[in-house]
Design a protein around this motif. Structure first.
Motif, PDB file in Angstrom:
ATOM      1  N   PHE A   1      -1.756  -4.472  -5.319  1.00  0.00           N
ATOM      2  CA  PHE A   1      -2.233  -4.330  -3.933  1.00  0.00           C
ATOM      3  C   PHE A   1      -2.748  -5.654  -3.386  1.00  0.00           C
ATOM      4  O   PHE A   1      -2.487  -6.006  -2.228  1.00  0.00           O
TER       5      PHE A   1
ATOM      6  N   ILE B   1     -11.549   0.954  -1.925  1.00  0.00           N
ATOM      7  CA  ILE B   1     -10.199   1.305  -1.489  1.00  0.00           C
ATOM      8  C   ILE B   1      -9.821   2.695  -1.971  1.00  0.00           C
ATOM      9  O   ILE B   1      -9.155   3.462  -1.267  1.00  0.00           O
TER      10      ILE B   1
ATOM     11  N   LYS C   1       1.049   4.052  -3.132  1.00  0.00           N
ATOM     12  CA  LYS C   1       0.818   5.492  -3.019  1.00  0.00           C
ATOM     13  C   LYS C   1       2.007   6.296  -3.530  1.00  0.00           C
ATOM     14  O   LYS C   1       1.838   7.375  -4.107  1.00  0.00           O
TER      15      LYS C   1
ATOM     16  N   LEU D   1      -9.311   3.899   1.757  1.00  0.00           N
ATOM     17  CA  LEU D   1      -7.928   4.145   2.162  1.00  0.00           C
ATOM     18  C   LEU D   1      -7.404   5.486   1.655  1.00  0.00           C
ATOM     19  O   LEU D   1      -6.244   5.822   1.867  1.00  0.00           O
TER      20      LEU D   1
ATOM     21  N   VAL E   1      -6.763   6.517  -1.382  1.00  0.00           N
ATOM     22  CA  VAL E   1      -5.782   6.472  -2.464  1.00  0.00           C
ATOM     23  C   VAL E   1      -6.177   7.404  -3.595  1.00  0.00           C
ATOM     24  O   VAL E   1      -5.354   8.098  -4.173  1.00  0.00           O
TER      25      VAL E   1
ATOM     26  N   PHE F   1       0.832  -1.209   0.000  1.00  0.00           N
ATOM     27  CA  PHE F   1       0.000   0.000   0.000  1.00  0.00           C
ATOM     28  C   PHE F   1       0.866   1.258   0.000  1.00  0.00           C
ATOM     29  O   PHE F   1       0.596   2.214  -0.714  1.00  0.00           O
TER      30      PHE F   1
END
Length: 341
Positions: free
Chosen positions: A177, A195, A145, A204, A206, A141
């Motif tokens: 991922f 996600i 990013k 998350l 992103v 993760f």
């Protein structure tokens, strides 16, 4: 480079070099970035000779030798034979379209999928197989990013990415991922869209490549509307006019592609230009409010406020554009990225 700029500016003032005149409002003659120089002007023997003379004088005064063999000559609307004759005379090579300038392709068809093969290749190399096998999901993760903010962001800040390319890029991130190798079939226990969503919505944070691309493109619109006074903004204004709402969407160009996408988003219910608001300081407190005073208690409160600030010396600030999608008034790419998706 500052010395070279001053020397070339004096040749233009003396009428020795004719730059590119755009609608009699902006004249472009040279562009400098770090140690890279581009000279733009009418195609003529006198202009070519002037460039060589300026470079020669600069070399004599600065002690920096100009390597003409590493320089390139590009003619727009000029026959190939004419360019060959000029390049042989100057001792430089001929540049062909498309070419790479400062790491970005220029003159190519960026709407084609093939034009983005370089970016897809970089993503594949950075999200390699061995990293899938050795990193935990938290490590993947973090790397995901960092890749999002590295490889594609430079190109995405200038060109609209085709939908097929966006889908390929998202597929690479999704497989990485979840730890999926090549054509391996593996169950994903959570949707990729979940996600990508913001943390406040259970994701998350992103964000999608689509949202990032559109946010980066709109940054140019914001800079044009807020009038930062830069050369590119003056060139766009000279070609299309100062009102972005009236800009033509055809013929095809980078700026038209950006303007077209802003209107597409507006038709989908995301009117980004509506968040660009002019804040006025020179017309009193009542004109700086979001809505007119309704009278009664509000009118009394406004009178008290005017009395309170009457003894205060306010700065003589000019009216300015503010970004109304956050409380600070400062434009932020992340605001659009979260709004668009």
């Amino acid at each position: 480079m500052e010395s070279l700029h001053l020397s070339f500016a004096r040749t233009i003032e003396a009428g020795l070099f004719k730059g590119l005149n755009i609608n009699n409002s902006v004249n472009v003659s040279h562009l400098f970035y770090a140690d890279d120089a581009v000279f733009v002007g009418e195609w003529s023997d006198s202009n070519l000779s002037c460039i060589m003379n300026v470079l020669h004088c600069f070399s004599l005064t600065s002690g920096l030798k100009i390597n003409i063999q590493k320089s390139h000559l590009l003619g727009v609307g000029v026959s190939h034979s004419t360019m060959v004759a000029a390049s042989d005379s100057l001792g430089c090579s001929i540049m062909k379209l498309p070419f790479i300038y400062l790491g970005v392709p220029v003159g190519g068809n960026m709407a084609s999928i093939k034009a983005w093969d370089v970016i897809i290749g970089k993503l594949k190399s950075r999200l390699s197989k061995w990293k899938i096998n050795t990193l935990s999901i938290g490590g993947r993760f973090t790397l995901l990013k960092s890749v999002l903010g590295a490889s594609p962001i430079y190109w995405m800040s200038i060109y609209k990415v085709p939908k097929a390319v966006l889908a390929s890029m998202e597929s690479l991130r999704r497989k990485f991922f979840f730890g999926i190798l090549d054509k391996e079939k593996k169950i994903s226990w959570i949707k990729w869209s979940k996600i990508l969503s913001a943390k406040k919505h259970g994701g998350l944070g992103v964000s999608s490549y689509f949202g990032l691309n559109r946010a980066l493109l709109f940054k140019w619109v914001w800079r044009f509307i807020s009038q930062d006074g830069s050369l590119w903004a003056r060139v766009i204004s000279a070609i299309h006019g100062s009102n972005i709402q009236e800009h033509r969407l055809y013929p095809s160009s980078v700026w038209n592609s950006i303007s077209r996408e802003v209107r597409v988003l507006k038709n989908l219910g995301v009117d980004l230009i509506s968040y660009c608001v002019m804040r006025m300081f020179s017309e009193g407190l009542s004109n700086s409010l979001r809505r007119p005073v309704r009278g009664g208690v509000e009118s009394h409160q406004l009178s008290l406020l005017n009395e309170m600030v009457s003894s205060i010396s306010l700065s003589n600030s000019e009216d300015r554009w503010v970004w109304n999608l956050n409380g600070s008034g400062l434009f932020r790419v992340c605001d659009i990225r979260k709004s668009v998706g």
